[in-house]
Design an enzyme around this catalytic site. Structure first.
Site, PDB file in Angstrom:
ATOM      1  N   GLY A  16       0.807  -1.217   0.000  1.00  0.00           N
ATOM      2  CA  GLY A  16       0.000   0.000   0.000  1.00  0.00           C
ATOM      3  C   GLY A  16       0.842   1.270   0.000  1.00  0.00           C
ATOM      4  N   LEU A  18       0.250   4.199   1.550  1.00  0.00           N
ATOM      5  CA  LEU A  18       0.396   4.675   2.924  1.00  0.00           C
ATOM      6  C   LEU A  18       0.997   3.603   3.823  1.00  0.00           C
ATOM      7  CD1 LEU A  18       0.005   6.752   5.138  1.00  0.00           C
ATOM      8  CD2 LEU A  18      -2.407   6.065   5.301  1.00  0.00           C
ATOM      9  N   ILE A  43      -8.799  -9.766   5.355  1.00  0.00           N
ATOM     10  CA  ILE A  43      -9.402  -8.938   6.403  1.00  0.00           C
ATOM     11  C   ILE A  43     -10.915  -9.072   6.520  1.00  0.00           C
ATOM     12  CG2 ILE A  43      -7.519  -7.273   6.397  1.00  0.00           C
ATOM     13  CD1 ILE A  43      -9.325  -5.368   4.808  1.00  0.00           C
ATOM     14  N   ALA A  66      -7.452  -1.150   2.097  1.00  0.00           N
ATOM     15  CA  ALA A  66      -8.775  -0.675   1.682  1.00  0.00           C
ATOM     16  C   ALA A  66      -8.969  -0.943   0.199  1.00  0.00           C
ATOM     17  CB  ALA A  66      -8.916   0.824   1.950  1.00  0.00           C
ATOM     18  N   TYR A 131     -17.314   4.373  -3.446  1.00  0.00           N
ATOM     19  CA  TYR A 131     -16.115   4.361  -2.608  1.00  0.00           C
ATOM     20  C   TYR A 131     -16.325   5.185  -1.344  1.00  0.00           C
ATOM     21  CZ  TYR A 131     -11.477   5.793  -0.976  1.00  0.00           C
ATOM     22  OH  TYR A 131     -10.383   6.074  -0.183  1.00  0.00           O
ATOM     23  N   LYS A 135     -16.592   3.831   2.590  1.00  0.00           N
ATOM     24  CA  LYS A 135     -15.665   4.263   3.639  1.00  0.00           C
ATOM     25  C   LYS A 135     -16.433   4.914   4.797  1.00  0.00           C
ATOM     26  CE  LYS A 135     -11.678   4.224   3.626  1.00  0.00           C
ATOM     27  NZ  LYS A 135     -10.716   3.222   4.163  1.00  0.00           N
TER      28      LYS A 135
END
Length: 289
Positions: A16, A18, A43, A66, A131, A135
């Site tokens: 990822g 981040l 997950i 994500a 999206y 979230k």
């Protein structure tokens, strides 16, 4: 919390944008990050999560995983909701059973964008895209779960090393073309992943919980960010502004999604540096590499 020597599971930490920055920042802080990919841990499968956490026995659980393909989410709604809405409370529940802090990342896309002043942590989500809605649902489910060791960080417009991102894509295109057209009527908060990671650690060290906004200081349009990136890279490419209507996408983007950083600043006593300073560092690093 003193992170030195602590074992920290980082979902999304292997690939990822981040997540990789978090692993580097945690390593610099003398913690012991354990980066995990979707191959290591599913997950949305509680059994998989339990097996992985039993093996690692972390002191902190970070979810930087994500579904982030904003436009494709319009077609893959079920997958987006599984990863972004269903998984977070499953992970938080696993953290709660262990009595360890749980850090989850969310996004500016949870907001509608129908305003011209920065969104605070107290403003209600009102997303338009699949999206963004997924979230926002993840945040809602975490709040409903009610685990008091939960920290939710909303961030936005991420750019940084180790993975393709908006800035890297612009620089690549600018080396191939004489002119680029970039939308100038969407305004947000650019965020440099090494800065987001380092400032996330500061919140963990303060035992922060609840919702925080984290980005670099300053605001920009995509045109501003692209123009500055091309200028800093010294490329002979002209960046021209166009309206969103000139670049239609399947998903609706917020016209304005600037994040108010007040709570982070008050909690840590530090103000994130301006996005232009962070961008300069990133561009210089890209040149060197």
């Amino acid at each position: 919390m003193e992170l030195r020597g602590k074992t920290i599971a980082v979902l999304g930490g292997k690939t990822g944008l981040l997540g990789q920055a978090l692993v580097k920042a945690l390593t610099a802080a003398k913690a012991k990050p354990k980066p995990l990919s979707s191959k290591d841990c599913d997950i949305v499968d509680p059994g998989s999560v339990e097996r992985v956490l039993n093996k690692i026995d972390p002191d902190v659980l970070i979810n930087a995983a994500a579904y982030t393909q904003v436009d494709l989410a319009e077609e893959q709604e079920e997958v987006a909701f599984a990863l972004n809405a269903t998984a977070p409370p499953l992970l938080a529940a696993a953290a709660a059973r262990r009595g360890i802090p749980f850090l989850h990342y969310s996004t500016d896309f949870v907001f509608s964008g129908n305003r011209t002043t920065p969104y605070t942590v107290y403003d209600n989500p009102g997303a338009f895209s699949v999206y963004g809605i997924s979230k926002a649902e993840g945040e809602k489910n975490l709040i409903a779960l009610g685990y008091d060791g939960t920290l939710i960080i909303r961030t936005s417009w991420l750019f940084g090393p180790d993975k393709m991102n908006f800035v890297k894509k612009i620089i690549t295109l600018a080396t191939e073309r004489n002119t680029l057209k970039v939308v100038d009527d969407q305004t947000g908060s650019p965020s440099y992943t090494p800065d987001v990671a380092a400032n996330s650690i500061k919140l963990l060290e303060k035992d922060a919980t609840g919702i925080f906004h984290l980005a670099n200081s300053g605001t920009a349009t995509w045109f501003d960010l692209a123009s500055e990136a091309v200028r800093l890279a010294g490329l002979p490419c002209t960046v021209e502004p166009i309206p969103t209507s000139g670049y239609p996408t399947p998903a609706v983007r917020p016209a304005y999604s600037v994040l108010d950083l007040t709570r982070f600043i008050q909690t840590t006593g530090e103000t994130p540096r301006h996005w232009k300073d962070a961008l300069k560092e990133y561009i210089n690093q890209e040149k060197d590499s």
